[in-house]
Design a protein around this motif. Sequence first.
Motif, PDB file in Angstrom:
ATOM      1  N   ILE A  31     -13.054   9.801   1.342  1.00 55.19           N
ATOM      2  CA  ILE A  31     -12.089  10.966   1.053  1.00 55.19           C
ATOM      3  C   ILE A  31     -13.057  12.097   0.329  1.00 55.19           C
ATOM      4  O   ILE A  31     -13.168  13.125   0.675  1.00 55.19           O
ATOM      5  CB  ILE A  31     -10.775  10.900   0.480  1.00 55.19           C
ATOM      6  N   ARG A  32     -13.752  11.706  -0.589  1.00 53.10           N
ATOM      7  CA  ARG A  32     -14.722  12.736  -1.314  1.00 53.10           C
ATOM      8  C   ARG A  32     -15.771  13.280  -0.426  1.00 53.10           C
ATOM      9  O   ARG A  32     -16.044  14.579  -0.482  1.00 53.10           O
ATOM     10  CB  ARG A  32     -15.322  11.965  -2.439  1.00 53.10           C
ATOM     11  N   VAL A  33     -16.390  12.280   0.231  1.00 56.55           N
ATOM     12  CA  VAL A  33     -17.471  12.866   1.076  1.00 56.55           C
ATOM     13  C   VAL A  33     -17.049  13.756   2.386  1.00 56.55           C
ATOM     14  O   VAL A  33     -17.526  14.941   2.572  1.00 56.55           O
ATOM     15  CB  VAL A  33     -18.118  11.723   1.630  1.00 56.55           C
ATOM     16  N   ALA A  34     -15.794  13.243   2.761  1.00 52.85           N
ATOM     17  CA  ALA A  34     -15.259  14.085   4.116  1.00 52.85           C
ATOM     18  C   ALA A  34     -14.685  15.412   3.581  1.00 52.85           C
ATOM     19  O   ALA A  34     -14.655  16.190   4.422  1.00 52.85           O
ATOM     20  CB  ALA A  34     -14.306  13.296   4.699  1.00 52.85           C
ATOM     21  N   THR A  35     -14.233  15.358   2.357  1.00 44.85           N
ATOM     22  CA  THR A  35     -13.456  16.873   1.991  1.00 44.85           C
ATOM     23  C   THR A  35     -14.443  17.791   1.219  1.00 44.85           C
ATOM     24  O   THR A  35     -13.813  18.881   0.716  1.00 44.85           O
ATOM     25  CB  THR A  35     -12.010  16.418   1.283  1.00 44.85           C
ATOM     26  N   GLN A  36     -15.559  17.483   1.065  1.00 50.39           N
ATOM     27  CA  GLN A  36     -16.357  18.256   0.181  1.00 50.39           C
ATOM     28  C   GLN A  36     -16.377  19.711   0.540  1.00 50.39           C
ATOM     29  O   GLN A  36     -16.422  20.609  -0.154  1.00 50.39           O
ATOM     30  CB  GLN A  36     -17.821  17.864   0.143  1.00 50.39           C
ATOM     31  N   ASN A  37     -16.679  19.831   2.088  1.00 49.86           N
ATOM     32  CA  ASN A  37     -16.895  20.988   2.483  1.00 49.86           C
ATOM     33  C   ASN A  37     -15.657  21.727   3.191  1.00 49.86           C
ATOM     34  O   ASN A  37     -15.767  22.609   4.203  1.00 49.86           O
ATOM     35  CB  ASN A  37     -18.206  21.214   3.265  1.00 49.86           C
ATOM     36  N   ILE A  38     -14.755  21.198   3.196  1.00 51.14           N
ATOM     37  CA  ILE A  38     -13.463  21.730   4.031  1.00 51.14           C
ATOM     38  C   ILE A  38     -12.664  22.636   3.193  1.00 51.14           C
ATOM     39  O   ILE A  38     -12.573  22.477   1.645  1.00 51.14           O
ATOM     40  CB  ILE A  38     -12.610  20.483   4.382  1.00 51.14           C
ATOM     41  N   THR A  39     -12.393  23.798   3.760  1.00 47.04           N
ATOM     42  CA  THR A  39     -11.680  24.914   2.974  1.00 47.04           C
ATOM     43  C   THR A  39     -10.217  24.901   3.702  1.00 47.04           C
ATOM     44  O   THR A  39     -10.209  24.447   5.037  1.00 47.04           O
ATOM     45  CB  THR A  39     -12.162  26.193   3.324  1.00 47.04           C
ATOM     46  N   GLY A  40      -9.278  25.232   3.150  1.00 42.38           N
ATOM     47  CA  GLY A  40      -7.982  25.303   3.856  1.00 42.38           C
ATOM     48  C   GLY A  40      -7.053  24.110   3.359  1.00 42.38           C
ATOM     49  O   GLY A  40      -7.514  22.965   3.431  1.00 42.38           O
ATOM     50  N   LYS A  41      -5.950  24.452   2.632  1.00 45.73           N
ATOM     51  CA  LYS A  41      -5.149  23.191   2.171  1.00 45.73           C
ATOM     52  C   LYS A  41      -4.541  22.426   3.527  1.00 45.73           C
ATOM     53  O   LYS A  41      -4.561  21.119   3.281  1.00 45.73           O
ATOM     54  CB  LYS A  41      -3.938  23.813   1.413  1.00 45.73           C
ATOM     55  N   THR A  42      -4.327  22.977   4.474  1.00 48.35           N
ATOM     56  CA  THR A  42      -3.859  22.031   5.593  1.00 48.35           C
ATOM     57  C   THR A  42      -4.736  21.164   6.189  1.00 48.35           C
ATOM     58  O   THR A  42      -4.797  19.849   6.356  1.00 48.35           O
ATOM     59  CB  THR A  42      -3.308  22.985   6.934  1.00 48.35           C
ATOM     60  N   LYS A  43      -6.062  21.804   6.342  1.00 46.95           N
ATOM     61  CA  LYS A  43      -7.133  20.827   6.801  1.00 46.95           C
ATOM     62  C   LYS A  43      -7.487  19.686   5.845  1.00 46.95           C
ATOM     63  O   LYS A  43      -7.707  18.759   6.008  1.00 46.95           O
ATOM     64  CB  LYS A  43      -8.473  21.596   7.218  1.00 46.95           C
ATOM     65  N   LEU A  44      -7.461  19.958   4.594  1.00 45.98           N
ATOM     66  CA  LEU A  44      -7.672  19.306   3.547  1.00 45.98           C
ATOM     67  C   LEU A  44      -6.741  17.943   3.583  1.00 45.98           C
ATOM     68  O   LEU A  44      -7.075  16.852   3.269  1.00 45.98           O
ATOM     69  CB  LEU A  44      -7.726  19.779   2.237  1.00 45.98           C
ATOM     70  N   PHE A  45      -5.537  18.335   3.615  1.00 39.89           N
ATOM     71  CA  PHE A  45      -4.470  17.517   3.665  1.00 39.89           C
ATOM     72  C   PHE A  45      -4.247  16.437   4.731  1.00 39.89           C
ATOM     73  O   PHE A  45      -4.116  15.279   4.490  1.00 39.89           O
ATOM     74  CB  PHE A  45      -2.914  18.223   3.371  1.00 39.89           C
ATOM     75  N   LEU A  46      -4.520  16.889   5.936  1.00 40.85           N
ATOM     76  CA  LEU A  46      -4.672  16.386   7.108  1.00 40.85           C
ATOM     77  C   LEU A  46      -5.905  15.166   7.012  1.00 40.85           C
ATOM     78  O   LEU A  46      -5.512  14.111   7.377  1.00 40.85           O
ATOM     79  CB  LEU A  46      -4.902  16.905   8.364  1.00 40.85           C
ATOM     80  N   THR A  47      -6.938  15.755   6.448  1.00 44.12           N
ATOM     81  CA  THR A  47      -8.210  14.934   6.712  1.00 44.12           C
ATOM     82  C   THR A  47      -7.861  13.516   5.797  1.00 44.12           C
ATOM     83  O   THR A  47      -8.233  12.566   5.884  1.00 44.12           O
ATOM     84  CB  THR A  47      -9.478  15.813   6.091  1.00 44.12           C
ATOM     85  N   ARG A  48      -7.190  14.023   4.393  1.00 46.22           N
ATOM     86  CA  ARG A  48      -7.167  13.167   3.443  1.00 46.22           C
ATOM     87  C   ARG A  48      -5.951  12.076   4.060  1.00 46.22           C
ATOM     88  O   ARG A  48      -6.200  11.020   3.721  1.00 46.22           O
ATOM     89  CB  ARG A  48      -6.641  13.785   2.097  1.00 46.22           C
ATOM     90  N   MET A  49      -4.912  12.525   4.675  1.00 44.44           N
ATOM     91  CA  MET A  49      -3.946  11.775   5.145  1.00 44.44           C
ATOM     92  C   MET A  49      -4.524  10.685   6.047  1.00 44.44           C
ATOM     93  O   MET A  49      -4.229   9.554   6.218  1.00 44.44           O
ATOM     94  CB  MET A  49      -2.861  12.528   5.550  1.00 44.44           C
ATOM     95  N   ILE A  50      -5.237  11.373   7.148  1.00 43.23           N
ATOM     96  CA  ILE A  50      -5.780  10.414   8.153  1.00 43.23           C
ATOM     97  C   ILE A  50      -6.663   9.247   7.676  1.00 43.23           C
ATOM     98  O   ILE A  50      -6.637   8.002   7.839  1.00 43.23           O
ATOM     99  CB  ILE A  50      -6.626  11.162   9.047  1.00 43.23           C
ATOM    100  N   ILE A  51      -7.483   9.664   6.594  1.00 41.41           N
ATOM    101  CA  ILE A  51      -8.361   8.596   6.086  1.00 41.41           C
ATOM    102  C   ILE A  51      -7.602   7.521   5.364  1.00 41.41           C
ATOM    103  O   ILE A  51      -7.694   6.581   5.393  1.00 41.41           O
ATOM    104  CB  ILE A  51      -9.587   9.283   4.914  1.00 41.41           C
TER     105      ILE A  51
END
Length: 151
Positions: A81-101
Amino acid sequence: MKSKNYSFKEMNLFERVIAVSAITLLIIVCVSIIIGSIFFGIAGFLKLFGVRYESFSSLLLFVLLYFIIGFILDLIAMVFIRVATQNITGKTKLFLTRMIIDCTFSWVAFHVADEIISGISIQLTTEIIAVLFFHLVGMAFEEKEKKEQGE
């Protein structure tokens, strides 16, 4: 106890044994209540969704195995999650990425525990619903902690 500054060193042997026994008993009761609540909460959730298990011990084994595997996989998921969300902007993309992982790793733990314990049978849809439910509950507690800390 005659004064407010009565220390453990000043107690006689009987008073020390009573004090240590009382504190130990209090800790055991608190931990038992917490573990029992978690166990019976999961057991109730699984019963609600029609999960079949042969015995109480197979259900207990499943829950213990799920927590052991889940703990290990959660540590790995946090790194992903830390690695995948480092460069993600936007709360929706961040939430979905974190949720999927997070849900993927939790589902793997749930499914592996289900496959290892032969005395319990959980359908795939129930596994997915349980993982999503656990994720949302975890997110709610994280948000509550952030609000209490003033972040």
